[in-house]
Design an enzyme around this catalytic site. Structure first.
Site: not given
Ligand code: UD1
Ligand code: UDP
Length: 385
Positions: A103, A125, A139, A215, A217, A248
């Protein structure tokens, strides 16, 4: 039906965030080991460090990396980046089918990019629904739209498949289990030694460990502040409880987490964990508090109670089974739900009864079979309807 397989099906897996990677890497490995299929991987890099952690854990080397992540990235920015970046990859690879997961913005935009080139899409999924367009946001809509585009739908549970049928999808639905269980079963070990330095400093035996992740949104801002207030209160109320929160990397999460929870000696704010560490920590913890989707699926397989820090879920199965409970985003409610489990061993044991509705660890194989069955007819590669 027996089929003589001469030509293999070209499968391009596209993913970009941590949760997609955790759930796609077992499938990437299964595709690599399946003689009927030829696999390639494109990561969008919607996440960077958190994606790379998972790729490393599963030893997956992408063939293409769009490297999209930016600080403060927007939904439209990522969507446009995936659409632009994936076009040339699809032209170069000419896959028979593109696999996307779940999603995220990556998933939806990748499905759309494939559709624009009339390439079949398999949705891993598929069929989870909260029924509320705005929660989880964006999502829920990403998953619905990806489902509209997809030709093959790999539904983790029967009720996910039923959701798709109710929406009028008549063909190409396969109930496979969730590949997250494949990942979990391959990573959890009885005598596991943690890799993260921060974790090895924490005594996991002397106290009841609450594992927190938050984490989403829709929880940024006030809901997150409420969640943190409840967690702080729990740590103050129970001397024998410690909290571990792998925070996160989103600054909109890290800054309030540090501000509200940073000073308490029994609240450990640590960096995101490698997935092996995370899964094994889950196996050691007492209780989970989370707004994550994946954790709601992993915890029941480990027999760990989960309080979900959201007002609705697209994963009702474990709630119905009793290992997951919706605690919402109000501090008083979260506190009440957590205290009920911390104070009452019977209530805790009832919830901790291991019931796992998300599969047997063989979802990836079923997905490979479904792709092969659908796409291979008498040694020719056929496009799924
Ligand atoms: C996205 C997904 C959400 C998922 C989450 C998992 C969408 C719409 N949402 O969240 O479903 O649960 O990822 O974690 O796609 N950042 C880093 N390093 C990383 C990852 C993130 O610095 O490795 C920071 C960056 O500043 C980035 C911010 O986190 O801009 C947000 O990342 P983003 O993927 O946009 O997050 P969500 O959309 O909230
Ligand atoms: N996870 C991880 N390290 C962490 C936190 C979560 O490897 O510090 C794993 C967790 O076990 C799961 C996945 O990341 O498999 C979930 O990701 P996240 O919570 O970012 O996204 P969501 O599932 O809410 O989309």
């Amino acid at each position: 039906m027996s089929k003589s397989v001469l030509k293999s099906i070209k499968v391009l897996s596209v993913f970009g965030t941590r949760p997609e990677a955790v759930k796609m890497c077992p499938l990437v490995k299964a595709i690599q080991g399946d003689p009927r299929l030829t696999g390639a991987v494109c990561v969008t890099g919607q996440h960077r460090q958190m994606l790379d952690q998972v790729l490393k854990a599963f030893d997956v080397q992408p063939d293409y990396d769009l490297n999209l992540m930016r600080a403060g990235q927007t939904l439209s920015g990522i969507t446009a980046g995936v659409l632009e970046g994936l076009g040339p990859v699809l032209q170069a690879e000419q896959p028979d089918i593109v696999l996307v997961h779940g999603d995220t913005t990556t998933s939806f935009a990748a499905a759309l990019a494939a559709f624009y080139q009339q390439i079949s899409v398999g949705h891993v999924e598929a069929g989870l629904r909260s029924g509320n367009k705005l929660s989880p946001f964006p999502e829920e809509m990403n998953r619905c739209l990806t489902g509209r585009i997809a030709n093959l739908h790999f539904a983790p549970t029967q009720s996910n498949a039923d959701n798709l049928r109710r929406e009028g999808i008549a063909h190409g639905i396969f109930v496979t289990g969730n590949t997250v269980i494949d990942a979990l079963f391959s990573l959890v070990r009885p005598n596991y030694t943690f890799q993260a330095e921060g974790l090895n400093k924490i005594d996991l035996k002397g106290k009841r460990t609450l594992l927190l992740t938050a984490h989403r949104r829709e929880n940024l801002g006030e809901p997150l502040r409420n969640i943190f207030a409840a967690v702080l209160k729990l740590a103050e109320l129970y001397d024998d409880v410690q909290v571990i929160y792998p925070v996160h990397l989103n600054p909109a999460v890290r800054e309030p987490a540090q501000a509200q929870l940073g000073g308490h000696p029994r609240i450990h704010l640590i960096d995101p964990l490698d997935v092996q560490d995370m899964h094994n920590l889950m196996a050691h913890c007492h209780l989970m508090l989370t707004d994550s989707g994946g954790l709601q699926e992993e915890a029941p397989a480990l027999g760990k109670p989960v309080l979900v820090l959201r007002t609705e879920t697209e994963r009702p199965e474990a709630v119905e089974m009793g290992t997951v409970r919706m605690a919402g985003v109000e501090a008083a409610n979260i506190l009440r739900e957590a205290r009920a489990l911390l104070d009452d061993q019977f209530a805790y044991d009832t919830m901790a009864n291991a019931v796992n509705p998300y599969g047997d660890g063989h979802a990836s194989e079923r997905i490979c079979d479904a792709i092969a069955e659908t796409c291979l007819i008498e040694s020719e590669v056929k496009r799924p309807c």
